[in-house]
Design a protein around this motif. Structure first.
Motif, PDB file in Angstrom:
ATOM      1  N   ALA A  69       0.751  -1.221   0.212  1.00 23.18           N
ATOM      2  CA  ALA A  69      -0.004  -0.056  -0.176  1.00 23.18           C
ATOM      3  C   ALA A  69       0.790   1.280  -0.121  1.00 23.18           C
ATOM      4  N   ARG A  70       0.402   2.148  -0.651  1.00 26.65           N
ATOM      5  CA  ARG A  70       0.997   3.528  -0.770  1.00 26.65           C
ATOM      6  C   ARG A  70      -0.019   4.630   0.095  1.00 26.65           C
ATOM      7  N   VAL A  71      -1.175   3.948   0.412  1.00 23.45           N
ATOM      8  CA  VAL A  71      -1.913   5.096   1.055  1.00 23.45           C
ATOM      9  C   VAL A  71      -2.532   4.093   2.224  1.00 23.45           C
ATOM     10  N   VAL A  72      -2.439   4.891   3.468  1.00 22.12           N
ATOM     11  CA  VAL A  72      -2.839   4.304   4.551  1.00 22.12           C
ATOM     12  C   VAL A  72      -3.976   5.047   5.055  1.00 22.12           C
ATOM     13  N   VAL A  73      -5.369   4.381   5.424  1.00 22.33           N
ATOM     14  CA  VAL A  73      -6.436   5.193   6.029  1.00 22.33           C
ATOM     15  C   VAL A  73      -6.749   4.733   7.358  1.00 22.33           C
ATOM     16  N   ALA A  74      -6.716   5.738   8.124  1.00 24.79           N
ATOM     17  CA  ALA A  74      -6.824   5.548   9.702  1.00 24.79           C
ATOM     18  C   ALA A  74      -8.016   6.109  10.217  1.00 24.79           C
ATOM     19  N   GLY A  75      -8.844   5.206  10.811  1.00 26.00           N
ATOM     20  CA  GLY A  75     -10.134   5.517  11.344  1.00 26.00           C
ATOM     21  C   GLY A  75      -9.767   5.669  12.904  1.00 26.00           C
ATOM     22  N   LEU A  76     -10.831   5.813  13.604  1.00 25.64           N
ATOM     23  CA  LEU A  76     -10.964   5.851  15.053  1.00 25.64           C
ATOM     24  C   LEU A  76     -10.864   4.544  15.808  1.00 25.64           C
ATOM     25  N   ALA A  77     -11.914   3.715  15.841  1.00 29.12           N
ATOM     26  CA  ALA A  77     -11.653   2.583  16.395  1.00 29.12           C
ATOM     27  C   ALA A  77     -12.978   1.625  15.924  1.00 29.12           C
ATOM     28  N   PRO A  78     -13.022   0.295  16.023  1.00 29.49           N
ATOM     29  CA  PRO A  78     -13.848  -0.477  15.617  1.00 29.49           C
ATOM     30  C   PRO A  78     -15.270  -0.168  15.998  1.00 29.49           C
ATOM     31  N   ALA A  79     -16.419  -0.398  15.474  1.00 30.62           N
ATOM     32  CA  ALA A  79     -17.720  -0.151  15.774  1.00 30.62           C
ATOM     33  C   ALA A  79     -18.330  -1.568  16.373  1.00 30.62           C
ATOM     34  N   ALA A  80     -19.065  -1.285  17.755  1.00 30.42           N
ATOM     35  CA  ALA A  80     -19.336  -2.285  18.513  1.00 30.42           C
ATOM     36  C   ALA A  80     -20.089  -3.417  17.878  1.00 30.42           C
ATOM     37  N   HIS A  81     -21.003  -3.066  16.930  1.00 33.27           N
ATOM     38  CA  HIS A  81     -21.633  -3.921  16.055  1.00 33.27           C
ATOM     39  C   HIS A  81     -21.228  -3.948  14.844  1.00 33.27           C
ATOM     40  N   GLY A  82     -20.104  -3.626  14.406  1.00 35.30           N
ATOM     41  CA  GLY A  82     -19.543  -3.567  13.117  1.00 35.30           C
ATOM     42  C   GLY A  82     -18.141  -4.584  13.043  1.00 35.30           C
ATOM     43  N   GLY A  83     -17.058  -3.829  13.273  1.00 41.33           N
ATOM     44  CA  GLY A  83     -15.914  -4.621  13.282  1.00 41.33           C
ATOM     45  C   GLY A  83     -15.802  -5.502  14.202  1.00 41.33           C
ATOM     46  N   ASN A  84     -16.372  -5.198  15.492  1.00 41.76           N
ATOM     47  CA  ASN A  84     -16.378  -6.052  16.648  1.00 41.76           C
ATOM     48  C   ASN A  84     -17.171  -7.251  16.701  1.00 41.76           C
ATOM     49  N   ARG A  85     -18.222  -7.321  15.630  1.00 37.42           N
ATOM     50  CA  ARG A  85     -19.097  -8.513  15.296  1.00 37.42           C
ATOM     51  C   ARG A  85     -18.226  -9.200  14.067  1.00 37.42           C
ATOM     52  N   THR A  86     -17.990  -8.473  12.952  1.00 39.69           N
ATOM     53  CA  THR A  86     -17.306  -9.287  11.874  1.00 39.69           C
ATOM     54  C   THR A  86     -16.005  -9.505  11.817  1.00 39.69           C
ATOM     55  N   GLY A  87     -15.302  -8.895  12.686  1.00 42.73           N
ATOM     56  CA  GLY A  87     -13.646  -9.261  12.782  1.00 42.73           C
ATOM     57  C   GLY A  87     -12.793  -8.395  11.801  1.00 42.73           C
ATOM     58  N   ALA A 109     -10.495  -0.423  -3.970  1.00 44.11           N
ATOM     59  CA  ALA A 109     -11.251  -1.789  -3.619  1.00 44.11           C
ATOM     60  C   ALA A 109     -11.742  -2.519  -4.740  1.00 44.11           C
ATOM     61  N   ASN A 110     -11.779  -3.745  -4.634  1.00 44.46           N
ATOM     62  CA  ASN A 110     -12.233  -4.585  -5.850  1.00 44.46           C
ATOM     63  C   ASN A 110     -13.986  -4.721  -5.925  1.00 44.46           C
ATOM     64  N   GLN A 111     -14.238  -4.062  -4.698  1.00 41.40           N
ATOM     65  CA  GLN A 111     -15.988  -4.227  -4.555  1.00 41.40           C
ATOM     66  C   GLN A 111     -16.292  -3.131  -3.701  1.00 41.40           C
ATOM     67  N   PRO A 112     -17.616  -2.763  -3.810  1.00 45.59           N
ATOM     68  CA  PRO A 112     -17.980  -1.437  -2.908  1.00 45.59           C
ATOM     69  C   PRO A 112     -18.616  -1.805  -1.533  1.00 45.59           C
ATOM     70  N   GLU A 113     -18.754  -3.158  -1.186  1.00 47.30           N
ATOM     71  CA  GLU A 113     -19.320  -3.585  -0.053  1.00 47.30           C
ATOM     72  C   GLU A 113     -18.304  -4.276   0.873  1.00 47.30           C
ATOM     73  N   SER A 114     -18.400  -4.244   2.203  1.00 52.32           N
ATOM     74  CA  SER A 114     -17.493  -4.873   3.114  1.00 52.32           C
ATOM     75  C   SER A 114     -18.770  -5.566   4.064  1.00 52.32           C
ATOM     76  N   VAL A 115     -19.042  -6.377   4.161  1.00 55.23           N
ATOM     77  CA  VAL A 115     -20.137  -6.774   4.897  1.00 55.23           C
ATOM     78  C   VAL A 115     -19.648  -8.142   6.009  1.00 55.23           C
ATOM     79  N   SER A 116     -18.708  -8.877   5.459  1.00 55.42           N
ATOM     80  CA  SER A 116     -18.040  -9.866   6.353  1.00 55.42           C
ATOM     81  C   SER A 116     -16.495  -9.975   5.994  1.00 55.42           C
ATOM     82  N   ALA A 117     -16.108 -10.613   7.049  1.00 57.09           N
ATOM     83  CA  ALA A 117     -14.532 -10.797   6.836  1.00 57.09           C
ATOM     84  C   ALA A 117     -14.194 -11.870   5.549  1.00 57.09           C
ATOM     85  N   ASP A 118     -15.276 -12.690   5.089  1.00 59.00           N
ATOM     86  CA  ASP A 118     -14.802 -13.624   4.288  1.00 59.00           C
ATOM     87  C   ASP A 118     -15.530 -13.188   2.954  1.00 59.00           C
ATOM     88  N   ASP A 119     -15.903 -11.914   2.724  1.00 57.02           N
ATOM     89  CA  ASP A 119     -16.896 -11.598   1.447  1.00 57.02           C
ATOM     90  C   ASP A 119     -15.944 -11.210   0.189  1.00 57.02           C
TER      91      ASP A 119
END
Length: 245
Positions: A69-87, A109-119
């Motif tokens: 990667a040449r671009v790093v995207v930094a957010g705040l923290a995982p969402a309780a029922h987002g990343g904390n749910r999906t991993g 990104a190769n697709q516009p959706e991010s719904v699960s860790a194996d999507d």
């Protein structure tokens, strides 16, 4: 932080991938912040009705993406029922919907959706991470929690040596600034004030500031899809602007 990479040297893609995998292994086993550990596990044990029956991840979330990667995207923290749910960070919540649609349109990104860790989501030229790796109560980590988590971001940036860091919100801006300072990067003084579209040239990566794609910002129109698109198109242009691999 060097702007160049040697194809066969310490920054070679295989070595970067191995170094990032080692960071990931440490992150997912981290229990350094008692308040965050208790909260992420409490949430995992009490799913929202919409997710009842799902097994929550309930652990810290690592960064993910392209080791080149040449671009790093930094957010705040995982969402309780987002990343904390999906991993996976920014996955399974509305902030992630906005983020990955924009990254898809910009070619990261190769697709516009991010719904699960194996999507099947794959990133090219980008790495997505966060200042704090556990979901915090009320989405508000403490300063101590931010600082305890900081070494993970420092190490990711040291491995990736990005040309651009897109920070989503002022909290991520502060975390990225501190990480670059810890890496010995030349930084301007005084520090420019955070604002959407603000760019900060450093002795390493260019920091590009964006409002966070939180529901508060997107529902009110403070952040629009067109505004977010401009951020990622600008990040792409900066990352390709005469930077050797």
């Amino acid at each position: 932080m060097s702007p160049s990479r040697s194809a066969g040297g310490p920054g070679a893609p295989g070595q970067r991938a191995a170094a990032l995998a080692a960071i990931t292994a440490e992150v997912v086993d981290c229990r350094r912040c008692p308040r965050l550990v208790a909260w992420r596990e409490e949430v995992a044990a009490n799913p929202r009705p919409a997710y009842r029956g799902e097994v929550y991840w309930g652990r810290p979330i690592s960064g993910f993406g392209d080791p080149a990667a040449r671009v790093v995207v930094a957010g705040l923290a995982p969402a309780a029922h987002g990343g904390n749910r999906t991993g996976r960070i920014f996955t399974g919540d509305r902030s992630g919907d906005w983020l990955f649609r924009a990254m898809h349109r910009a070619g990261f990104a190769n697709q516009p959706e991010s719904v699960s860790a194996d999507d099947g989501l794959r990133l090219t030229g980008a790495w997505v991470t966060a200042a704090v790796r556990c979901a915090p109560p009320a989405n508000k980590p403490t300063i101590t929690e931010r600082d305890t988590c900081a070494p993970y971001l420092v190490r990711e940036l040291a491995v990736l040596e990005p040309a651009v860091i897109v920070v989503l919100g002022s909290f991520a801006y502060e975390a990225a600034w501190r990480a670059l300072r810890d890496l010995g990067t030349d930084l301007p003084a005084p520090r420019p004030r955070f604002g959407h579209g603000v760019e900060v040239a450093t002795g390493g990566p260019v920091i590009v500031c964006s409002f966070h794609p939180s529901q508060q910002n997107t529902f009110t129109g403070k952040l629009t899809e067109a505004m977010l698109d401009r951020i990622f198109l600008r990040a792409r242009a900066l990352s390709e602007d005469g930077r050797p691999e």
